[in-house]
Design a protein around this motif. Structure first.
Motif, PDB file in Angstrom:
ATOM      1  N   GLU A 145     -20.289  40.234 -48.271  1.00 14.63           N
ATOM      2  CA  GLU A 145     -18.974  39.650 -47.993  1.00 14.63           C
ATOM      3  C   GLU A 145     -18.424  38.986 -49.239  1.00 14.63           C
ATOM      4  O   GLU A 145     -19.171  38.306 -49.949  1.00 14.63           O
ATOM      5  N   ALA A 146     -17.119  39.119 -49.451  1.00 19.94           N
ATOM      6  CA  ALA A 146     -16.483  38.367 -50.537  1.00 19.94           C
ATOM      7  C   ALA A 146     -16.635  36.880 -50.249  1.00 19.94           C
ATOM      8  O   ALA A 146     -16.521  36.456 -49.095  1.00 19.94           O
ATOM      9  N   PHE A 147     -16.922  36.089 -51.268  1.00 20.66           N
ATOM     10  CA  PHE A 147     -16.958  34.643 -51.105  1.00 20.66           C
ATOM     11  C   PHE A 147     -15.516  34.151 -51.025  1.00 20.66           C
ATOM     12  O   PHE A 147     -14.698  34.439 -51.889  1.00 20.66           O
ATOM     13  N   VAL A 148     -15.205  33.410 -49.957  1.00 17.96           N
ATOM     14  CA  VAL A 148     -13.826  32.962 -49.741  1.00 17.96           C
ATOM     15  C   VAL A 148     -13.695  31.489 -50.128  1.00 17.96           C
ATOM     16  O   VAL A 148     -14.324  30.633 -49.500  1.00 17.96           O
ATOM     17  N   LYS A 155     -25.483  38.970 -46.448  1.00 12.47           N
ATOM     18  CA  LYS A 155     -25.981  38.378 -45.193  1.00 12.47           C
ATOM     19  C   LYS A 155     -26.698  39.463 -44.392  1.00 12.47           C
ATOM     20  O   LYS A 155     -26.166  40.579 -44.276  1.00 12.47           O
ATOM     21  N   ARG A 182     -23.554  41.286 -37.478  1.00 11.28           N
ATOM     22  CA  ARG A 182     -22.387  40.859 -38.259  1.00 11.28           C
ATOM     23  C   ARG A 182     -21.426  42.007 -38.557  1.00 11.28           C
ATOM     24  O   ARG A 182     -20.223  41.786 -38.684  1.00 11.28           O
ATOM     25  N   HIS A 193     -19.693  22.040 -43.482  1.00  9.55           N
ATOM     26  CA  HIS A 193     -21.092  22.468 -43.540  1.00  9.55           C
ATOM     27  C   HIS A 193     -21.758  21.922 -44.793  1.00  9.55           C
ATOM     28  O   HIS A 193     -21.097  21.715 -45.817  1.00  9.55           O
ATOM     29  N   GLN A 241     -29.201  34.595 -45.909  1.00 12.80           N
ATOM     30  CA  GLN A 241     -28.039  34.760 -46.783  1.00 12.80           C
ATOM     31  C   GLN A 241     -28.438  34.563 -48.237  1.00 12.80           C
ATOM     32  O   GLN A 241     -29.338  33.785 -48.537  1.00 12.80           O
ATOM     33  N   GLU A 259     -12.494  24.991 -42.754  1.00 13.21           N
ATOM     34  CA  GLU A 259     -13.135  25.785 -41.709  1.00 13.21           C
ATOM     35  C   GLU A 259     -12.747  25.212 -40.356  1.00 13.21           C
ATOM     36  O   GLU A 259     -12.789  23.995 -40.152  1.00 13.21           O
ATOM     37  N   ASN A 301     -14.882  34.495 -39.419  1.00 11.99           N
ATOM     38  CA  ASN A 301     -16.219  34.476 -40.026  1.00 11.99           C
ATOM     39  C   ASN A 301     -17.245  35.030 -39.046  1.00 11.99           C
ATOM     40  O   ASN A 301     -17.849  36.062 -39.287  1.00 11.99           O
ATOM     41  N   GLU A 302     -17.421  34.330 -37.935  1.00 20.02           N
ATOM     42  CA  GLU A 302     -18.352  34.871 -36.941  1.00 20.02           C
ATOM     43  C   GLU A 302     -18.063  34.292 -35.571  1.00 20.02           C
ATOM     44  O   GLU A 302     -17.322  33.322 -35.439  1.00 20.02           O
TER      45      GLU A 302
HETATM   46  P1  AMP Z   1     -22.407  31.769 -41.421  1.00 18.27           P
HETATM   47  O1  AMP Z   1     -23.850  31.694 -41.009  1.00 18.27           O
HETATM   48  O2  AMP Z   1     -21.965  33.143 -41.762  1.00 18.27           O
HETATM   49  O3  AMP Z   1     -21.489  31.082 -40.459  1.00 18.27           O
HETATM   50  O4  AMP Z   1     -22.316  30.903 -42.779  1.00 18.27           O
HETATM   51  C1  AMP Z   1     -22.567  29.514 -42.785  1.00 18.27           C
HETATM   52  C2  AMP Z   1     -21.549  28.810 -43.678  1.00 18.27           C
HETATM   53  O5  AMP Z   1     -21.597  29.337 -45.008  1.00 18.27           O
HETATM   54  C3  AMP Z   1     -20.109  28.999 -43.235  1.00 18.27           C
HETATM   55  O6  AMP Z   1     -19.741  28.150 -42.196  1.00 18.27           O
HETATM   56  C4  AMP Z   1     -19.387  28.696 -44.554  1.00 18.27           C
HETATM   57  O7  AMP Z   1     -19.347  27.311 -44.808  1.00 18.27           O
HETATM   58  C5  AMP Z   1     -20.283  29.379 -45.568  1.00 18.27           C
HETATM   59  N1  AMP Z   1     -19.842  30.787 -45.735  1.00 18.27           N
HETATM   60  C6  AMP Z   1     -20.264  31.853 -45.016  1.00 18.27           C
HETATM   61  N2  AMP Z   1     -19.618  32.986 -45.389  1.00 18.27           N
HETATM   62  C7  AMP Z   1     -18.758  32.639 -46.375  1.00 18.27           C
HETATM   63  C8  AMP Z   1     -17.812  33.363 -47.176  1.00 18.27           C
HETATM   64  N3  AMP Z   1     -17.620  34.681 -47.039  1.00 18.27           N
HETATM   65  N4  AMP Z   1     -17.092  32.658 -48.094  1.00 18.27           N
HETATM   66  C9  AMP Z   1     -17.291  31.321 -48.248  1.00 18.27           C
HETATM   67  N5  AMP Z   1     -18.171  30.594 -47.530  1.00 18.27           N
HETATM   68  C10 AMP Z   1     -18.899  31.229 -46.594  1.00 18.27           C
END
Ligand code: AMP
Length: 378
Positions: A174-177, A139, A99, A205, A150, A182, A258-259
Protein backbone atom coordinates in the motif's frame (compact mmCIF):
# COMPACT_ATOMS: atom_id res chain seq x y z
CA UNK A 1 -34.30 -15.72 27.20
CA UNK A 2 -31.50 -16.05 24.65
CA UNK A 3 -27.94 -17.26 25.03
CA UNK A 4 -25.34 -15.66 22.79
CA UNK A 5 -22.25 -17.72 22.03
CA UNK A 6 -19.06 -15.74 21.41
CA UNK A 7 -16.01 -17.11 19.60
CA UNK A 8 -13.12 -15.45 21.35
CA UNK A 9 -12.92 -14.56 25.03
CA UNK A 10 -11.02 -11.27 25.11
CA UNK A 11 -12.07 -7.85 26.33
CA UNK A 12 -14.58 -7.40 23.51
CA UNK A 13 -16.46 -10.55 24.55
CA UNK A 14 -16.23 -9.37 28.14
CA UNK A 15 -17.79 -5.98 27.28
CA UNK A 16 -20.46 -7.66 25.12
CA UNK A 17 -21.48 -9.84 28.08
CA UNK A 18 -21.54 -6.87 30.45
CA UNK A 19 -23.74 -4.93 28.01
CA UNK A 20 -26.12 -7.82 27.38
CA UNK A 21 -26.73 -8.79 31.00
CA UNK A 22 -29.30 -6.02 31.74
CA UNK A 23 -31.29 -7.20 28.71
CA UNK A 24 -31.57 -10.63 30.34
CA UNK A 25 -29.21 -12.17 27.80
CA UNK A 26 -26.89 -15.03 28.70
CA UNK A 27 -23.49 -15.70 27.20
CA UNK A 28 -21.17 -18.63 26.54
CA UNK A 29 -17.64 -17.88 25.40
CA UNK A 30 -15.36 -20.33 23.50
CA UNK A 31 -11.64 -19.77 23.85
CA UNK A 32 -8.69 -22.11 24.10
CA UNK A 33 -6.75 -19.92 26.50
CA UNK A 34 -6.80 -20.50 30.26
CA UNK A 35 -6.83 -16.80 31.08
CA UNK A 36 -9.45 -15.49 28.61
CA UNK A 37 -10.59 -12.33 30.41
CA UNK A 38 -14.25 -12.69 29.34
CA UNK A 39 -14.37 -15.84 31.51
CA UNK A 40 -14.36 -13.56 34.56
CA UNK A 41 -17.89 -12.39 33.64
CA UNK A 42 -19.37 -15.20 31.49
CA UNK A 43 -19.15 -19.01 31.37
CA UNK A 44 -16.24 -20.30 29.28
CA UNK A 45 -16.08 -23.38 27.10
CA UNK A 46 -12.37 -24.06 26.88
CA UNK A 47 -11.80 -25.42 23.39
CA UNK A 48 -10.00 -24.84 20.16
CA UNK A 49 -12.09 -23.31 17.35
CA UNK A 50 -11.24 -26.35 15.22
CA UNK A 51 -12.50 -28.82 17.80
CA UNK A 52 -15.80 -29.65 16.11
CA UNK A 53 -17.00 -31.94 18.92
CA UNK A 54 -16.67 -29.04 21.35
CA UNK A 55 -18.33 -26.72 18.83
CA UNK A 56 -21.27 -29.14 18.52
CA UNK A 57 -21.74 -28.90 22.30
CA UNK A 58 -21.38 -25.10 22.05
CA UNK A 59 -23.99 -24.86 19.26
CA UNK A 60 -26.48 -26.89 21.32
CA UNK A 61 -26.14 -24.56 24.29
CA UNK A 62 -26.67 -21.24 22.45
CA UNK A 63 -29.33 -19.49 20.33
CA UNK A 64 -27.00 -17.38 18.21
CA UNK A 65 -23.24 -17.19 17.64
CA UNK A 66 -21.05 -14.13 17.15
CA UNK A 67 -17.36 -13.19 17.32
CA UNK A 68 -15.00 -11.07 19.37
CA UNK A 69 -12.17 -11.80 16.92
CA UNK A 70 -12.30 -11.56 13.12
CA UNK A 71 -9.70 -14.21 12.43
CA UNK A 72 -11.87 -17.16 13.36
CA UNK A 73 -11.18 -19.79 10.65
CA UNK A 74 -13.67 -19.52 7.78
CA UNK A 75 -14.53 -23.26 7.90
CA UNK A 76 -15.42 -22.91 11.62
CA UNK A 77 -17.81 -20.05 10.80
CA UNK A 78 -19.34 -22.06 7.91
CA UNK A 79 -19.70 -25.17 10.06
CA UNK A 80 -21.49 -23.14 12.71
CA UNK A 81 -24.06 -21.82 10.22
CA UNK A 82 -25.20 -25.42 9.73
CA UNK A 83 -25.79 -25.81 13.48
CA UNK A 84 -26.98 -22.40 14.74
CA UNK A 85 -27.60 -18.81 13.64
CA UNK A 86 -24.37 -16.88 13.03
CA UNK A 87 -24.01 -13.07 12.84
CA UNK A 88 -22.20 -11.52 11.09
CA UNK A 89 -22.38 -14.08 8.28
CA UNK A 90 -19.22 -16.01 7.23
CA UNK A 91 -18.89 -14.12 3.92
CA UNK A 92 -18.70 -10.78 5.74
CA UNK A 93 -16.10 -12.32 8.02
CA UNK A 94 -14.02 -13.79 5.21
CA UNK A 95 -13.98 -10.57 3.16
CA UNK A 96 -12.84 -8.52 6.11
CA UNK A 97 -10.19 -11.15 6.96
CA UNK A 98 -8.47 -10.47 3.65
CA UNK A 99 -7.05 -6.99 3.03
CA UNK A 100 -7.15 -7.51 -0.74
CA UNK A 101 -10.83 -8.56 -0.82
CA UNK A 102 -11.70 -5.78 1.62
CA UNK A 103 -10.04 -2.98 -0.36
CA UNK A 104 -11.49 -4.37 -3.59
CA UNK A 105 -14.96 -4.17 -2.01
CA UNK A 106 -14.30 -0.58 -0.84
CA UNK A 107 -13.50 0.45 -4.42
CA UNK A 108 -16.52 -1.42 -5.76
CA UNK A 109 -18.89 0.55 -3.55
CA UNK A 110 -17.19 3.84 -4.46
CA UNK A 111 -14.90 4.34 -1.45
CA UNK A 112 -11.42 5.31 -2.61
CA UNK A 113 -8.41 3.62 -0.94
CA UNK A 114 -4.66 4.16 -0.79
CA UNK A 115 -3.03 2.82 -3.99
CA UNK A 116 -2.39 -0.90 -3.50
CA UNK A 117 -1.14 -3.98 -5.34
CA UNK A 118 -1.36 -7.69 -4.50
CA UNK A 119 2.03 -9.30 -3.77
CA UNK A 120 2.71 -13.06 -3.90
CA UNK A 121 6.48 -13.30 -4.34
CA UNK A 122 9.62 -11.22 -3.82
CA UNK A 123 9.73 -10.50 -7.59
CA UNK A 124 6.08 -9.46 -7.33
CA UNK A 125 7.02 -7.13 -4.48
CA UNK A 126 9.76 -5.53 -6.61
CA UNK A 127 7.19 -4.96 -9.39
CA UNK A 128 4.67 -3.57 -6.89
CA UNK A 129 7.28 -1.14 -5.57
CA UNK A 130 7.85 0.06 -9.15
CA UNK A 131 4.11 0.64 -9.48
CA UNK A 132 3.24 2.06 -6.02
CA UNK A 133 6.58 3.69 -5.11
CA UNK A 134 8.01 4.43 -1.67
CA UNK A 135 7.35 5.11 1.11
CA UNK A 136 4.89 2.25 1.22
CA UNK A 137 3.68 -0.45 3.60
CA UNK A 138 3.70 -4.18 2.97
CA UNK A 139 0.84 -5.82 4.90
CA UNK A 140 -0.04 -9.51 5.10
CA UNK A 141 -3.43 -10.11 3.49
CA UNK A 142 -4.54 -12.15 6.52
CA UNK A 143 -4.08 -12.24 10.29
CA UNK A 144 -2.75 -8.72 10.66
CA UNK A 145 -4.05 -6.38 13.36
CA UNK A 146 -2.75 -3.58 15.60
CA UNK A 147 0.16 -2.95 13.21
CA UNK A 148 1.21 -6.62 13.28
CA UNK A 149 2.15 -8.26 9.96
CA UNK A 150 3.33 -4.94 8.49
CA UNK A 151 6.63 -3.62 7.17
CA UNK A 152 7.35 -0.06 6.06
CA UNK A 153 9.48 0.30 2.94
CA UNK A 154 11.48 3.50 2.79
CA UNK A 155 13.49 2.64 -0.32
CA UNK A 156 13.68 0.03 -3.08
CA UNK A 157 16.52 -1.59 -1.12
CA UNK A 158 13.99 -2.69 1.52
CA UNK A 159 12.31 -5.24 -0.78
CA UNK A 160 14.16 -8.33 0.49
CA UNK A 161 13.96 -7.31 4.15
CA UNK A 162 10.22 -6.62 3.81
CA UNK A 163 9.50 -9.91 2.10
CA UNK A 164 11.45 -11.81 4.75
CA UNK A 165 9.93 -9.87 7.66
CA UNK A 166 6.46 -10.99 6.58
CA UNK A 167 7.64 -14.58 6.08
CA UNK A 168 6.72 -14.65 2.40
CA UNK A 169 2.98 -14.55 3.19
CA UNK A 170 0.51 -13.37 0.50
CA UNK A 171 0.41 -9.61 1.04
CA UNK A 172 -0.57 -6.25 -0.36
CA UNK A 173 1.69 -3.27 -0.87
CA UNK A 174 0.00 0.00 0.00
CA UNK A 175 1.13 3.55 -0.66
CA UNK A 176 1.98 5.31 2.60
CA UNK A 177 -0.62 8.04 3.03
CA UNK A 178 0.49 11.23 4.82
CA UNK A 179 -3.05 11.68 6.11
CA UNK A 180 -4.42 14.73 7.92
CA UNK A 181 -6.27 12.54 10.38
CA UNK A 182 -7.80 9.14 11.02
CA UNK A 183 -11.52 8.66 11.54
CA UNK A 184 -13.70 5.65 12.14
CA UNK A 185 -17.36 4.90 11.61
CA UNK A 186 -18.89 2.67 14.25
CA UNK A 187 -22.16 1.42 12.81
CA UNK A 188 -24.73 -1.28 13.40
CA UNK A 189 -27.12 -3.05 11.07
CA UNK A 190 -30.13 -4.98 12.34
CA UNK A 191 -31.50 -8.26 11.02
CA UNK A 192 -34.31 -6.30 9.30
CA UNK A 193 -31.78 -4.07 7.51
CA UNK A 194 -32.13 -1.03 9.76
CA UNK A 195 -28.81 0.87 9.85
CA UNK A 196 -27.49 3.29 12.46
CA UNK A 197 -24.11 4.97 12.92
CA UNK A 198 -22.55 6.74 15.90
CA UNK A 199 -21.08 10.20 15.29
CA UNK A 200 -17.65 9.92 13.62
CA UNK A 201 -14.70 9.18 15.90
CA UNK A 202 -11.22 10.68 15.47
CA UNK A 203 -8.38 8.31 16.34
CA UNK A 204 -4.66 8.45 17.09
CA UNK A 205 -2.36 5.42 16.87
CA UNK A 206 1.05 4.77 18.40
CA UNK A 207 3.14 1.94 16.92
CA UNK A 208 0.09 0.82 14.94
CA UNK A 209 -2.06 0.43 18.08
CA UNK A 210 -4.97 2.73 18.93
CA UNK A 211 -3.86 5.21 21.59
CA UNK A 212 -6.73 7.72 21.87
CA UNK A 213 -10.16 8.50 20.42
CA UNK A 214 -12.27 11.67 20.41
CA UNK A 215 -15.97 11.70 19.61
CA UNK A 216 -17.76 13.32 17.94
CA UNK A 217 -14.81 14.03 15.61
CA UNK A 218 -14.58 17.84 15.31
CA UNK A 219 -15.24 19.53 11.96
CA UNK A 220 -16.75 16.45 10.41
CA UNK A 221 -20.20 17.74 9.44
CA UNK A 222 -19.42 17.48 5.73
CA UNK A 223 -17.57 14.16 5.92
CA UNK A 224 -20.01 12.34 8.22
CA UNK A 225 -22.85 11.74 5.73
CA UNK A 226 -20.35 10.54 3.10
CA UNK A 227 -18.65 8.19 5.57
CA UNK A 228 -22.01 6.84 6.79
CA UNK A 229 -23.18 6.24 3.22
CA UNK A 230 -20.02 4.21 2.51
CA UNK A 231 -20.47 2.20 5.72
CA UNK A 232 -24.08 1.55 4.86
CA UNK A 233 -23.29 0.37 1.34
CA UNK A 234 -20.61 -1.99 2.66
CA UNK A 235 -23.03 -3.40 5.27
CA UNK A 236 -25.74 -3.89 2.66
CA UNK A 237 -23.36 -5.47 0.18
CA UNK A 238 -22.28 -7.98 2.87
CA UNK A 239 -25.79 -8.39 4.33
CA UNK A 240 -24.05 -7.59 7.58
CA UNK A 241 -25.81 -7.98 10.95
CA UNK A 242 -24.24 -6.48 14.08
CA UNK A 243 -21.80 -3.71 14.95
CA UNK A 244 -18.77 -3.06 12.73
CA UNK A 245 -16.08 -0.43 12.28
CA UNK A 246 -14.87 1.26 9.10
CA UNK A 247 -11.45 2.88 9.53
CA UNK A 248 -10.76 5.86 7.28
CA UNK A 249 -7.92 8.24 6.48
CA UNK A 250 -8.63 11.87 5.61
CA UNK A 251 -6.26 13.12 2.91
CA UNK A 252 -6.75 16.49 1.19
CA UNK A 253 -10.15 16.62 2.89
CA UNK A 254 -11.29 13.36 1.21
CA UNK A 255 -11.95 9.93 2.70
CA UNK A 256 -9.84 6.86 1.95
CA UNK A 257 -10.82 3.39 3.22
CA UNK A 258 -8.15 1.68 5.35
CA UNK A 259 -9.89 -1.35 6.76
CA UNK A 260 -13.09 -2.66 8.30
CA UNK A 261 -13.48 -4.73 11.45
CA UNK A 262 -16.46 -7.13 11.44
CA UNK A 263 -17.02 -6.70 15.16
CA UNK A 264 -17.27 -4.18 17.96
CA UNK A 265 -14.14 -2.03 17.84
CA UNK A 266 -11.70 -0.32 20.16
CA UNK A 267 -12.48 3.09 18.63
CA UNK A 268 -16.11 2.61 19.75
CA UNK A 269 -15.37 2.01 23.43
CA UNK A 270 -16.35 5.60 24.21
CA UNK A 271 -19.98 4.65 23.40
CA UNK A 272 -20.25 2.68 26.68
CA UNK A 273 -20.71 5.92 28.60
CA UNK A 274 -20.79 8.45 25.74
CA UNK A 275 -23.96 7.24 23.97
CA UNK A 276 -27.42 6.15 25.16
CA UNK A 277 -26.84 2.64 23.77
CA UNK A 278 -23.26 1.41 23.42
CA UNK A 279 -21.75 -0.40 20.43
CA UNK A 280 -21.80 -3.55 22.58
CA UNK A 281 -25.47 -3.24 23.51
CA UNK A 282 -26.36 -2.53 19.89
CA UNK A 283 -24.39 -5.55 18.71
CA UNK A 284 -26.28 -7.91 21.03
CA UNK A 285 -29.57 -6.23 20.14
CA UNK A 286 -28.82 -6.71 16.42
CA UNK A 287 -27.79 -10.36 16.62
CA UNK A 288 -30.83 -11.19 18.78
CA UNK A 289 -33.25 -9.41 16.43
CA UNK A 290 -34.15 -6.73 19.00
CA UNK A 291 -34.78 -3.08 18.06
CA UNK A 292 -31.59 -0.99 17.78
CA UNK A 293 -30.77 1.61 20.44
CA UNK A 294 -30.00 5.32 20.21
CA UNK A 295 -26.53 6.02 18.71
CA UNK A 296 -26.33 9.75 19.39
CA UNK A 297 -23.45 11.23 21.43
CA UNK A 298 -23.95 12.47 24.99
CA UNK A 299 -21.63 15.48 24.83
CA UNK A 300 -17.93 14.99 24.08
CA UNK A 301 -16.01 11.79 24.92
CA UNK A 302 -12.31 10.97 24.97
CA UNK A 303 -11.03 7.41 25.31
CA UNK A 304 -7.44 6.71 26.36
CA UNK A 305 -6.16 3.18 25.79
CA UNK A 306 -3.94 1.45 28.31
CA UNK A 307 -1.36 -0.63 26.43
CA UNK A 308 1.04 -3.00 28.21
CA UNK A 309 0.12 -1.99 31.76
CA UNK A 310 -2.50 0.00 33.64
CA UNK A 311 -1.69 3.37 35.15
CA UNK A 312 -2.98 4.05 38.66
CA UNK A 313 -6.79 4.21 38.65
CA UNK A 314 -6.93 6.88 41.37
CA UNK A 315 -6.87 10.01 39.20
CA UNK A 316 -9.58 8.67 36.91
CA UNK A 317 -11.81 7.44 39.75
CA UNK A 318 -11.46 10.83 41.49
CA UNK A 319 -12.63 12.73 38.41
CA UNK A 320 -16.35 13.30 37.79
CA UNK A 321 -17.62 11.89 34.50
CA UNK A 322 -14.55 9.70 34.10
CA UNK A 323 -14.83 5.94 33.69
CA UNK A 324 -12.26 3.27 34.39
CA UNK A 325 -12.09 -0.05 32.54
CA UNK A 326 -9.70 -2.76 33.71
CA UNK A 327 -9.98 -5.81 31.43
CA UNK A 328 -8.61 -8.18 34.08
CA UNK A 329 -5.64 -9.17 31.90
CA UNK A 330 -2.06 -9.66 33.04
CA UNK A 331 0.32 -6.94 31.82
CA UNK A 332 2.42 -7.62 28.72
CA UNK A 333 4.12 -5.27 26.24
CA UNK A 334 1.78 -4.26 23.41
CA UNK A 335 -1.27 -5.84 25.06
CA UNK A 336 -4.51 -3.88 25.50
CA UNK A 337 -5.18 -4.11 29.24
CA UNK A 338 -7.77 -1.39 29.82
CA UNK A 339 -8.99 2.07 28.92
CA UNK A 340 -10.53 5.17 30.44
CA UNK A 341 -13.32 7.28 28.99
CA UNK A 342 -13.75 10.91 29.97
CA UNK A 343 -16.99 12.74 29.25
CA UNK A 344 -17.69 16.45 29.15
CA UNK A 345 -20.45 18.81 28.06
CA UNK A 346 -18.20 20.54 25.50
CA UNK A 347 -14.63 20.98 24.25
CA UNK A 348 -13.73 23.56 26.89
CA UNK A 349 -14.74 21.32 29.78
CA UNK A 350 -12.98 18.35 28.12
CA UNK A 351 -9.73 20.32 27.86
CA UNK A 352 -9.79 20.93 31.63
CA UNK A 353 -10.72 17.36 32.51
CA UNK A 354 -8.33 15.65 30.10
CA UNK A 355 -5.42 17.94 31.05
CA UNK A 356 -5.97 17.23 34.77
CA UNK A 357 -6.25 13.46 34.34
CA UNK A 358 -3.31 13.21 31.90
CA UNK A 359 -1.07 15.23 34.24
CA UNK A 360 -1.99 13.09 37.25
CA UNK A 361 -1.32 9.89 35.30
CA UNK A 362 1.87 11.15 33.64
CA UNK A 363 0.16 10.59 30.26
CA UNK A 364 0.58 14.10 28.83
CA UNK A 365 2.15 12.77 25.64
CA UNK A 366 -0.79 10.45 24.96
CA UNK A 367 -3.32 13.25 25.53
CA UNK A 368 -1.38 15.95 23.63
CA UNK A 369 -2.76 15.37 20.08
CA UNK A 370 -6.32 15.19 21.41
CA UNK A 371 -5.85 18.42 23.38
CA UNK A 372 -4.40 20.12 20.28
CA UNK A 373 -7.57 19.34 18.33
CA UNK A 374 -9.84 20.38 21.22
CA UNK A 375 -8.00 23.69 21.60
CA UNK A 376 -8.82 24.56 17.98
CA UNK A 377 -12.51 24.24 18.82
CA UNK A 378 -12.68 26.82 21.61
P1 AMP B 1 -3.94 -1.15 10.01
O1 AMP B 1 -3.62 -2.38 10.82
O2 AMP B 1 -3.89 -1.38 8.55
O3 AMP B 1 -5.19 -0.47 10.46
O4 AMP B 1 -2.75 -0.12 10.36
C1 AMP B 1 -2.58 0.40 11.66
C2 AMP B 1 -2.24 1.89 11.58
O5 AMP B 1 -1.06 2.10 10.80
C3 AMP B 1 -3.31 2.73 10.91
O6 AMP B 1 -4.37 3.04 11.75
C4 AMP B 1 -2.47 3.95 10.50
O7 AMP B 1 -2.22 4.78 11.61
C5 AMP B 1 -1.18 3.30 10.04
N1 AMP B 1 -1.29 2.98 8.59
C6 AMP B 1 -1.76 1.84 8.05
N2 AMP B 1 -1.77 1.90 6.70
C7 AMP B 1 -1.29 3.12 6.36
C8 AMP B 1 -1.05 3.79 5.11
N3 AMP B 1 -1.30 3.21 3.93
N4 AMP B 1 -0.55 5.05 5.16
C9 AMP B 1 -0.27 5.64 6.35
N5 AMP B 1 -0.47 5.06 7.55
C10 AMP B 1 -0.98 3.82 7.57
Amino acid sequence: MSTIGILGGGQLARMLALAGAPLGLRFLVVDSSTDACAAQVAPLLRADWRDFDALADFAKRIDVATFDFENVPADTAHWLTEHTQVFPNPRALSISQDRLAEKTLFRQIGLDTPAFAAVDSSEGLARAVDEIGVPSILKTRRLGYDGKGQFRLRSRDDVDAAWQALGGAPSILEAFVPFERELSVIAVRARNGEFRAYPLTQNWHADGILSASLAPAPDSEALAPVAFAHARRIAEELDYVGTFALELFVKDGKLLGNEMAPRVHNSGHWTIEGAPSSQFENHVRAVCGLPLGDTSALGVSVMLNWIGELPSAQAVLAEPRAHWHDYGKSPRAGRKVGHATLRAADAREMIERLSRVARALGREEQAAPVLAVLHKQV
